[in-house]
Scaffold this active site. Structure first.
Site, mmCIF file in Angstrom:
data_model
loop_
_atom_site.group_PDB
_atom_site.id
_atom_site.type_symbol
_atom_site.label_atom_id
_atom_site.label_comp_id
_atom_site.label_asym_id
_atom_site.label_seq_id
_atom_site.Cartn_x
_atom_site.Cartn_y
_atom_site.Cartn_z
ATOM 1 N N THR A 11 0.794 -1.227 0.000
ATOM 2 C CA THR A 11 0.000 0.000 0.000
ATOM 3 C C THR A 11 0.827 1.278 0.000
ATOM 4 O O THR A 11 0.266 2.370 -0.132
ATOM 5 C CB THR A 11 -0.948 0.027 1.217
ATOM 6 O OG1 THR A 11 -0.187 -0.148 2.419
ATOM 7 C CG2 THR A 11 -2.001 -1.070 1.108
ATOM 8 N N VAL A 61 0.256 -9.246 8.239
ATOM 9 C CA VAL A 61 1.108 -10.443 8.220
ATOM 10 C C VAL A 61 1.360 -11.009 9.610
ATOM 11 O O VAL A 61 1.751 -12.167 9.760
ATOM 12 C CB VAL A 61 2.458 -10.183 7.507
ATOM 13 C CG1 VAL A 61 2.252 -9.852 6.043
ATOM 14 C CG2 VAL A 61 3.265 -9.108 8.219
ATOM 15 N N TYR A 152 14.886 -3.669 16.609
ATOM 16 C CA TYR A 152 14.725 -3.607 15.156
ATOM 17 C C TYR A 152 15.917 -4.257 14.473
ATOM 18 O O TYR A 152 15.749 -5.076 13.550
ATOM 19 C CB TYR A 152 14.572 -2.162 14.685
ATOM 20 C CG TYR A 152 14.531 -2.055 13.175
ATOM 21 C CD1 TYR A 152 13.449 -2.579 12.460
ATOM 22 C CD2 TYR A 152 15.574 -1.472 12.455
ATOM 23 C CE1 TYR A 152 13.416 -2.524 11.071
ATOM 24 C CE2 TYR A 152 15.536 -1.400 11.078
ATOM 25 C CZ TYR A 152 14.460 -1.926 10.388
ATOM 26 O OH TYR A 152 14.432 -1.874 9.010
ATOM 27 N N GLU A 188 7.452 5.942 4.148
ATOM 28 C CA GLU A 188 6.713 6.146 5.390
ATOM 29 C C GLU A 188 7.408 5.490 6.580
ATOM 30 O O GLU A 188 6.922 5.587 7.710
ATOM 31 C CB GLU A 188 5.297 5.573 5.261
ATOM 32 C CG GLU A 188 4.398 6.342 4.310
ATOM 33 C CD GLU A 188 2.995 5.759 4.263
ATOM 34 O OE1 GLU A 188 2.746 4.717 4.912
ATOM 35 O OE2 GLU A 188 2.139 6.344 3.583
#
Length: 251
Positions: A11, A61, A152, A188
């Protein structure tokens, strides 16, 4: 008969850029993401502009049951040639001792478990088909660890290891596995990391030209378009202004 690519996180950003580029190359597309309106708008545009077939599935997901809805696709849609595991994110930049455990869970569930859920479904289709190509989006954070990147970075190091494991496990089935590791990309991504703080996100890319989503999409296409006997195992792609996770030259 057109080839088929399945792209997660389609998206926005790299996923959307991949959808457009693969559509230009006459691929039919299975596009997944969490935002139905964006998926539908993108699908409508690609069908109109390129005359391809597009199948969309709204899913997160992280949710194994939602991912397993892929199995409801008709058999002709399961002839997937390329899987682009693009869905991924980062949340927060706190040291371990101050970390938000909810952020940790979101990153682990998306970047590792989500990638695994999708890969398990689609790799079995590829095994039945006798070929396929899985392209996983990693990060420079999967090669280096930086200040306050802890969880992360750990998730992207896990992806780096999974790339290697998939390549070994799927070798007898003639399935290619490629890892693409971008440096700083202006998408983004930083807005998500800073939870919608657009000003803070914008500052990440000030003073130099970062990569753009199209740059990574073109890199992915290069890997996907190699001859059957050629596999790009691993590729690290950086802006010219970036030497490492923590060394960026800003004007």
């Amino acid at each position: 008969m057109s080839k088929i690519a399945l792209i997660t996180g389609a998206t926005a950003g790299i996923g959307e850029a991949c959808a457009r580029l693969f559509a230009q190359q006459n691929y039919d597309l299975i596009l997944t993401g969490r935002r139905t309106e964006r998926l539908d708008a993108l699908a409508k545009q690609l069908v109109s502009e390129f005359g391809i077939r597009v199948n969309t599935l709204t899913m997160d997901v992280r949710n194994k049951e939602e991912v397993e809805k892929l199995e409801s696709l008709s058999e002709d849609w399961k002839k997937v040639d390329v899987l682009i595991n693009n869905a991924g994110l980062s949340q927060g930049m706190d040291p371990i001792n101050a970390g938000n455990t909810t952020d940790w869970e979101v990153m682990i569930d998306t970047n590792i478990k989500g990638l695994l859920y999708v890969t398990k479904v689609v790799s079995n289709w590829m095994i039945q088909n006798g070929s396929g190509h899985i392209i996983n989006l990693g990060s420079i954070a999967g090669k280096e660890t930086y200040l306050n990147g802890n969880v992360y970075c750990a998730t992207k190091h896990a992806v780096d290891s999974l790339n290697k494991a998939m390549r070994i496990d799927l070798l007898p089935h003639k399935i290619k596995v490629t890892a693409i590791h971008p440096g700083a990309v202006d998408t983004e991504f930083s807005e998500v990391r800073f939870k919608g703080d657009k000003d803070r996100a914008k500052k990440v890319y000030e003073g130099y030209e970062p990569l753009h989503a199209q740059d990574i999409a073109e890199t992915i296409w290069f890997a996907a378009s190699r001859p059957a006997h050629v596999n790009i195992n691993d590729m690290l792609v950086m802006p010219t202004a970036q030497a490492s996770t923590s060394h960026i030259f800003k004007e």
